[in-house]
Design a protein around this motif. Structure first.
Motif, mmCIF file in Angstrom:
data_model
loop_
_atom_site.group_PDB
_atom_site.id
_atom_site.type_symbol
_atom_site.label_atom_id
_atom_site.label_comp_id
_atom_site.label_asym_id
_atom_site.label_seq_id
_atom_site.Cartn_x
_atom_site.Cartn_y
_atom_site.Cartn_z
ATOM 1 N N ASP A 128 20.802 -0.526 -30.875
ATOM 2 C CA ASP A 128 21.443 -0.970 -32.042
ATOM 3 C C ASP A 128 21.886 0.363 -32.666
ATOM 4 N N PRO A 129 23.385 0.509 -32.780
ATOM 5 C CA PRO A 129 23.933 1.636 -33.635
ATOM 6 C C PRO A 129 23.506 1.939 -35.157
ATOM 7 N N ALA A 130 23.454 0.790 -35.509
ATOM 8 C CA ALA A 130 23.156 0.797 -37.068
ATOM 9 C C ALA A 130 21.598 0.640 -37.447
ATOM 10 N N ASP A 131 20.779 0.495 -36.557
ATOM 11 C CA ASP A 131 19.196 0.741 -36.812
ATOM 12 C C ASP A 131 18.465 0.629 -35.392
ATOM 13 N N PRO A 132 18.521 1.963 -34.916
ATOM 14 C CA PRO A 132 17.827 2.160 -33.693
ATOM 15 C C PRO A 132 16.523 2.299 -33.401
ATOM 16 N N ALA A 133 15.722 2.263 -34.445
ATOM 17 C CA ALA A 133 14.318 2.527 -34.422
ATOM 18 C C ALA A 133 13.738 1.213 -33.640
ATOM 19 N N PRO A 134 14.005 0.208 -34.296
ATOM 20 C CA PRO A 134 13.615 -1.108 -33.449
ATOM 21 C C PRO A 134 13.850 -1.230 -32.062
ATOM 22 N N SER A 135 15.116 -0.694 -31.661
ATOM 23 C CA SER A 135 15.310 -0.957 -30.393
ATOM 24 C C SER A 135 14.585 0.183 -29.441
ATOM 25 N N LEU A 136 14.477 1.418 -29.933
ATOM 26 C CA LEU A 136 13.598 2.237 -29.407
ATOM 27 C C LEU A 136 12.075 1.859 -29.358
ATOM 28 N N THR A 137 11.483 1.002 -30.063
ATOM 29 C CA THR A 137 10.421 0.475 -29.911
ATOM 30 C C THR A 137 10.366 -0.751 -28.826
ATOM 31 N N ARG A 138 11.388 -1.392 -28.893
ATOM 32 C CA ARG A 138 11.556 -2.446 -27.847
ATOM 33 C C ARG A 138 11.372 -1.878 -26.637
ATOM 34 N N PHE A 139 12.308 -0.788 -26.473
ATOM 35 C CA PHE A 139 12.772 -0.281 -25.027
ATOM 36 C C PHE A 139 11.176 0.624 -24.659
ATOM 37 N N ALA A 140 10.569 0.958 -25.249
ATOM 38 C CA ALA A 140 9.234 1.711 -25.019
ATOM 39 C C ALA A 140 8.431 0.582 -24.413
ATOM 40 N N LYS A 141 8.370 -0.383 -25.148
ATOM 41 C CA LYS A 141 7.505 -1.700 -24.546
ATOM 42 C C LYS A 141 8.012 -2.192 -23.325
ATOM 43 N N GLU A 142 9.240 -2.176 -23.341
ATOM 44 C CA GLU A 142 9.959 -2.742 -22.024
ATOM 45 C C GLU A 142 9.541 -1.591 -20.679
ATOM 46 N N LEU A 143 9.504 -0.387 -21.061
ATOM 47 C CA LEU A 143 9.203 0.662 -19.962
ATOM 48 C C LEU A 143 7.705 0.625 -19.400
ATOM 49 N N GLY A 144 6.998 0.424 -20.455
ATOM 50 C CA GLY A 144 5.300 0.201 -20.146
ATOM 51 C C GLY A 144 5.270 -1.172 -19.416
ATOM 52 N N GLU A 145 5.953 -2.074 -19.738
ATOM 53 C CA GLU A 145 5.689 -3.437 -18.915
ATOM 54 C C GLU A 145 6.292 -3.321 -17.631
ATOM 55 N N ALA A 146 7.367 -2.477 -17.365
ATOM 56 C CA ALA A 146 8.320 -2.386 -16.081
ATOM 57 C C ALA A 146 7.208 -1.354 -15.206
ATOM 58 N N ALA A 147 6.478 -0.579 -15.789
ATOM 59 C CA ALA A 147 5.704 0.559 -14.971
ATOM 60 C C ALA A 147 4.606 -0.278 -14.226
ATOM 61 N N ASP A 148 4.112 -1.377 -14.723
ATOM 62 C CA ASP A 148 3.165 -2.390 -13.905
ATOM 63 C C ASP A 148 4.005 -3.501 -12.910
ATOM 64 N N ALA A 149 3.069 -3.973 -11.898
ATOM 65 C CA ALA A 149 3.661 -4.800 -11.052
ATOM 66 C C ALA A 149 3.778 -6.207 -11.830
ATOM 67 N N PRO A 150 4.638 -7.115 -11.098
ATOM 68 C CA PRO A 150 4.541 -8.430 -11.990
ATOM 69 C C PRO A 150 3.305 -9.131 -12.309
ATOM 70 N N ASP A 151 2.344 -8.886 -11.070
ATOM 71 C CA ASP A 151 1.109 -9.610 -11.204
ATOM 72 C C ASP A 151 0.114 -8.785 -11.963
#
Length: 252
Positions: free
Chosen positions: A55-78
């Motif tokens: 979000d160009p107007a307020d990127p902080a929440p975007s980065l928080t969400r992105f960090a969470k997505e990376l952590g989830e992606a690092a693990d297998a679906p199960d």
């Protein structure tokens, strides 16, 4: 589009680590099919994730969400933990977002190493035709064709600036894990002097310049050599960054 595209290690071999690939502006999972296939052939599990939504107007929440997505992606679906080391490869805005996440204190998750490819500067190119954008991106005919034929690629995306606060965090970040910086020496979207200064400022970093490469340094005509550089980094990471091969004598 699925959140992930997986390129598993070959059957019958031990997986040597996990790689998350973060695309840049305008790119899709398919943009990294060739890189994923090549790295997975060396027994790494490669997972291409969605580009960061900043979000160009307020990127902080975007980065928080992105960090969470990376952590989830690092693990297998199960929910099976990822095979370590876990390395994130970011390209363009993906590289900026990865660096910005690691710059934030109190991050809930961090990888064992990162590869930042084509880390963009604050300057964005002027509006260009598709052929002109391709010229900025790559000289590789296969990659040019892949980008052109992928209907999900957003043409003109390189003309959209990366949010300034994200770039500021990326520029100022003291990345605490081993870092490989990659840049094509023909890339006009990278501040090469700033990138050199950044590499020298980090405790464990290497800057590799790719001769003749453009902005899509992971997919340009030199992609075989770039993949080899990444594998060398991955193998070193598994062994405390001690190089497996050193040159004792050379005529070149």
């Amino acid at each position: 589009m699925s959140r992930y595209t997986d390129h598993p290690a070959p059957e019958g071999v031990t997986t040597r680590g996990t790689i998350l690939v973060v695309p840049g502006r305008g790119e899709t999972h398919e943009t990294y099919a060739r890189l994923g296939a090549r790295l997975s052939a060396d027994a790494y599990h490669v997972r291409v994730v969605d580009p960061p939504r900043l979000d160009p107007a307020d990127p902080a929440p975007s980065l928080t969400r992105f960090a969470k997505e990376l952590g989830e992606a690092a693990d297998a679906p199960d929910g099976v933990p990822a095979v370590r080391p876990v390395v994130v490869i970011g390209s363009d805005a993906g590289a900026a977002a990865v660096a910005a996440v690691l710059a934030r204190t109190g991050a809930s998750w961090q990888p064992d190493g990162v590869v930042l490819a084509g880390l963009p500067s604050r300057a964005a190119p002027e509006r260009a035709t598709w052929e002109e954008e391709l010229d900025l991106r790559t000289a590789c005919p296969v990659h040019r064709r892949r980008l052109t034929e992928d209907g999900q690629v957003r043409r003109g995306a390189l003309g959209t600036p990366v949010p300034a606060p994200v770039l500021a965090l990326a520029e100022e970040s003291e990345i605490p894990v081993p870092t490989l910086l990659l840049a094509g020496d023909a890339d006009p979207l990278v501040d090469h002097q700033a990138l050199l200064a950044k590499a020298r400022s980090l405790p464990r970093a290497r800057l590799s310049r790719v001769r003749g490469a453009h902005h899509d340094v992971l997919n340009d005509a030199q992609h075989r050599s770039v993949a080899a550089e990444i594998v060398t980094f991955l193998e070193g990471l598994r062994d405390g960054m001690a190089p497996a091969v050193s040159v004792a004598a050379s005529a070149w």
